[in-house]
Design a protein around this motif. Structure first.
Motif, PDB file in Angstrom:
ATOM      1  N   LEU A 157       4.661   1.612 -11.341  1.00  0.00           N
ATOM      2  CA  LEU A 157       3.343   0.823 -10.846  1.00  0.00           C
ATOM      3  C   LEU A 157       2.324   0.698 -11.626  1.00  0.00           C
ATOM      4  CD1 LEU A 157       2.603  -0.300  -8.123  1.00  0.00           C
ATOM      5  CD2 LEU A 157       1.434   1.592  -7.382  1.00  0.00           C
ATOM      6  N   LEU A 158       2.094   2.044 -12.534  1.00  0.00           N
ATOM      7  CA  LEU A 158       0.875   1.843 -13.280  1.00  0.00           C
ATOM      8  C   LEU A 158       1.047   1.137 -14.593  1.00  0.00           C
ATOM      9  CD1 LEU A 158      -1.675   3.053 -14.617  1.00  0.00           C
ATOM     10  CD2 LEU A 158      -0.115   4.842 -15.675  1.00  0.00           C
ATOM     11  N   ARG A 181       5.107   8.626  -5.224  1.00  0.00           N
ATOM     12  CA  ARG A 181       5.047   9.616  -6.665  1.00  0.00           C
ATOM     13  C   ARG A 181       6.343   9.257  -7.411  1.00  0.00           C
ATOM     14  NH1 ARG A 181       1.393  13.250  -7.272  1.00  0.00           N
ATOM     15  NH2 ARG A 181       2.473  14.454  -8.676  1.00  0.00           N
ATOM     16  N   TRP A 209       0.733  -1.424   0.002  1.00  0.00           N
ATOM     17  CA  TRP A 209       0.152   0.108   0.020  1.00  0.00           C
ATOM     18  C   TRP A 209       0.714   1.318  -0.098  1.00  0.00           C
ATOM     19  CZ3 TRP A 209      -0.159  -3.841   3.711  1.00  0.00           C
ATOM     20  CH2 TRP A 209       0.499  -3.560   4.991  1.00  0.00           C
ATOM     21  N   GLU A 210       2.068   1.277   0.402  1.00  0.00           N
ATOM     22  CA  GLU A 210       2.871   2.417   0.436  1.00  0.00           C
ATOM     23  C   GLU A 210       3.400   2.697  -0.984  1.00  0.00           C
ATOM     24  OE1 GLU A 210       4.988   2.070   4.616  1.00  0.00           O
ATOM     25  OE2 GLU A 210       6.075   0.976   2.996  1.00  0.00           O
ATOM     26  N   LEU A 211       3.338   1.755  -1.871  1.00  0.00           N
ATOM     27  CA  LEU A 211       3.824   1.897  -3.230  1.00  0.00           C
ATOM     28  C   LEU A 211       2.837   3.067  -4.074  1.00  0.00           C
ATOM     29  CD1 LEU A 211       5.786  -0.260  -2.714  1.00  0.00           C
ATOM     30  CD2 LEU A 211       5.389  -1.069  -4.907  1.00  0.00           C
ATOM     31  N   PHE A 212       1.535   2.990  -3.563  1.00  0.00           N
ATOM     32  CA  PHE A 212       0.672   3.697  -4.344  1.00  0.00           C
ATOM     33  C   PHE A 212       0.709   5.112  -3.938  1.00  0.00           C
ATOM     34  CE2 PHE A 212      -1.370  -0.549  -4.224  1.00  0.00           C
ATOM     35  CZ  PHE A 212      -1.860  -0.670  -5.709  1.00  0.00           C
ATOM     36  N   SER A 213       1.299   5.420  -2.752  1.00  0.00           N
ATOM     37  CA  SER A 213       1.625   6.781  -2.461  1.00  0.00           C
ATOM     38  C   SER A 213       2.951   7.353  -2.708  1.00  0.00           C
ATOM     39  CB  SER A 213       1.361   7.043  -0.848  1.00  0.00           C
ATOM     40  OG  SER A 213       2.153   6.312   0.078  1.00  0.00           O
ATOM     41  N   THR A 226      11.563  -1.715  -3.079  1.00  0.00           N
ATOM     42  CA  THR A 226       9.986  -1.759  -3.761  1.00  0.00           C
ATOM     43  C   THR A 226       9.776  -3.159  -4.492  1.00  0.00           C
ATOM     44  OG1 THR A 226      10.884  -0.624  -5.523  1.00  0.00           O
ATOM     45  CG2 THR A 226      10.057   0.425  -3.960  1.00  0.00           C
ATOM     46  N   ILE A 278       1.706  -6.663  -6.049  1.00  0.00           N
ATOM     47  CA  ILE A 278       0.680  -6.010  -6.752  1.00  0.00           C
ATOM     48  C   ILE A 278       0.452  -6.576  -7.946  1.00  0.00           C
ATOM     49  CG2 ILE A 278       0.082  -3.774  -7.655  1.00  0.00           C
ATOM     50  CD1 ILE A 278       1.420  -2.403  -5.217  1.00  0.00           C
ATOM     51  N   MET A 334       0.683  -2.740 -13.467  1.00  0.00           N
ATOM     52  CA  MET A 334      -0.724  -2.912 -13.365  1.00  0.00           C
ATOM     53  C   MET A 334      -1.272  -3.082 -14.700  1.00  0.00           C
ATOM     54  SD  MET A 334      -1.733  -0.713 -10.021  1.00  0.00           S
ATOM     55  CE  MET A 334      -3.330  -1.092 -10.205  1.00  0.00           C
ATOM     56  N   ARG A 391       5.107   5.878  -9.712  1.00  0.00           N
ATOM     57  CA  ARG A 391       3.717   5.874  -9.936  1.00  0.00           C
ATOM     58  C   ARG A 391       3.621   5.273 -11.322  1.00  0.00           C
ATOM     59  NH1 ARG A 391       1.697  12.088 -11.028  1.00  0.00           N
ATOM     60  NH2 ARG A 391       3.358  12.696 -12.350  1.00  0.00           N
TER      61      ARG A 391
END
Length: 510
Positions: free
Chosen positions: A290-291, A284, A278-282, A419, A426, A294, A287
């Motif tokens: 991560l995008l 920047r 959940w820390e990866l989503f915050s 990370t 994820i 996914m 980002r």
């Protein structure tokens, strides 16, 4: 004159040396470590996907027989279908749980330690499924498939992590393709073992389902001879001597460059702890990485490869292949996937990740158009069914050359040590949820759109190809820090943000 000569030719000499390093063959110990990690890792994933197909009717007969003995009546068709669907879908549920705990275990136990401990689930599953028939308890099949799913989920998230961290930078793509090669090898092995000439007969189905213990035993015998991930030893555990020893065993004497890369990454991460998912989503700074993972993991399940396999048996019948020969022809599709994974492994460190995955999705888009046309005019000519079969193999080839193999490698390469485990949690969760989604919705898509369902996959494949071309940088022969810096460079951020293309593509595809 000597000084001028050095100034002119020294850069070329350095370039030639680096090119020589890039094409050198991997150390034998490194190749064996990849095989040891993969035989009980993603091989299990592919094997357990395909091995359940052959004994389907035999297992259903066993359930009906057990039900009759318990309740003195035959089971209804609806309940039998529900129980069989539960047995099959438990693998997906277990896989989802496996990927959510795989990253955490890889930090606690290490990459190698997690792979070894993961075999407990495979051995437990094999015992339960093997004992289901002699005990007359079909519920053991449900629990056994659940444990095989956990084993597959952990394996498919931790094995690429291990392979990506033990490989030298110049061979990271080739070594990382072990994930895809062993998945396809597992699928092909399951198809072959399930033939009636081997373990496909009715009386052998409990043995067939319990053979998942064989890869587990092999890994327990072989993997302990190989070291833990050098990056994990140095960055996570601070074990300098252990890291140097592991690098020497895996890469041979000339491992100074890899030691420098790992030490540089360690110094860059001083004061940082392994991040939770959940820390990866915050964060920047990652980002776009991560995008990207996914999107790619969603597309890997929603790009139409499952639809192709759904139509395969129908197309074989349309082409006039006898029903009893279809299992042998189906093995051809498994062999096709396996060959393309091997081909991708040979090309990935020469052509690069971006060329292969964007090219794969582009070719799949073309195949979707052709497949829609051949299915629409299926009865127009006796030749059309054979064109449809050609489209099937072309689609599988395109998937294997790009999305099937490169996606997992990019998940390893786009993140650094703190990370990467959470990124795999994820990515794996998205992948398994997408697998579950397409399994539940695809029959309705086919009923509603029939052959035009491939137009949906056309949109997905073309949008993902566009995203890859516009957003993802090439990662070939770059260290993890170089890749992160390139993603965070102002030029790349500007390209990513232009017209909001990334967000638009993601929302459209999902």
């Amino acid at each position: 004159m000597t000084k001028e000569f050095e100034d002119e030719y020294q850069p070329l000499l350095i370039k030639d040396i680096r090119a020589t390093e890039r094409i050198k063959f991997p150390n034998r110990s490194l190749v064996l470590a990849v095989c040891a990690a993969s035989i009980g890792g993603t091989f299990q994933y592919g094997y357990n996907i395909s091995v359940i197909n052959a004994p389907a009717t035999h297992v259903q007969s066993f359930i009906n027989q057990t039900w009759r003995e318990r309740y003195l009546t035959d089971i209804s068709a609806d309940i039998l279908t529900l129980l069989w669907s539960t047995i099959v879908s438990m693998f997906t549920l277990g896989g989802l749980i496996g990927v959510t705990i795989g990253g955490t275990l890889s930090v606690m136990l290490g990459r190698k330690g997690t792979l070894l401990a993961n075999n407990i689930f495979a051995l437990t599953a094999a015992a339960m499924m093997g004992l289901s028939y002699p005990t007359g308890i079909f519920e053991l099949l449900i629990v056994g498939r659940f444990f095989t799913g956990i084993n597959a989920g952990i394996g498919i998230s931790v094995q690429p992590l291990y392979l990506g961290e033990i490989a030298p930078t110049s061979l990271r793509g080739t070594m990382g393709m072990g994930t895809s090669i062993f998945i396809t090898g597992g699928i092909l092995t399951g198809q072959v073992i399930g033939l009636k000439e081997l373990l496909g007969k009715e009386e052998y189905w409990p043995i067939l389902l319990s053979t998942t213990c064989i890869p587990a035993f092999l890994q327990l015998l072989i993997l302990p001879w190989f070291p833990e991930s050098p990056r994990y030893l140095l960055i996570d555990r601070g074990d300098d001597e252990g890291c140097k020893k592991a690098l020497k065993q895996l890469h041979g004497a000339g491992c100074d460059r890899e030691w420098d890369d790992i030490e540089k990454e360690k110094n860059n991460l001083v004061g940082f702890q392994a991040k939770k998912p959940w820390e990866l989503f915050s964060d920047r700074s990652i980002r776009w990485q991560l995008l990207t993972i996914m999107l790619l993991n969603t597309a890997q399940q929603l790009n139409g490869i499952n639809a192709i396999y759904f139509y395969t048996e129908y197309l074989f019948k349309q082409a006039g292949i006898p029903a009893d020969k279809i299992p042998y022809v189906t093995i051809g599709t498994g062999a096709c996937e396996c060959i393309t994974a091997l081909t991708c492994g040979m090309l990935i460190d020469r052509l690069g990740r971006k060329v292969l995955i964007s090219g794969g999705y582009t070719l799949m888009s073309i195949c979707c158009i052709l497949f829609t046309l051949t299915l629409t005019f299926q009865n127009a000519s006796p030749v059309i069914p054979y064109l449809s079969l050609a489209c099937v193999f072309a689609f599988i080839l395109s998937f294997g050359l790009g999305p099937g193999g490169v996606t997992n490698i990019l998940t390893a390469e786009l993140f650094t040590q703190t990370t990467r485990p959470s990124a795999y949690i994820i990515a794996g969760s998205v992948n398994w949820l997408s697998f579950l989604f397409i399994s539940l919705t695809f029959p309705f898509i086919v009923i509603g759109l029939q052959q035009y369902c491939f137009l949906v996959f056309l949109i997905i494949c073309s949008l993902v190809a566009t995203y890859i071309i516009l957003v993802i940088p090439e990662t070939k022969n770059k260290t993890f820090l170089e890749i992160q810096n390139e993603f965070n460079s102002p030029k790349n951020r500007q390209a990513c943000s232009a017209d909001g293309v990334g967000a638009t593509l993601l929302s459209t595809s999902i």
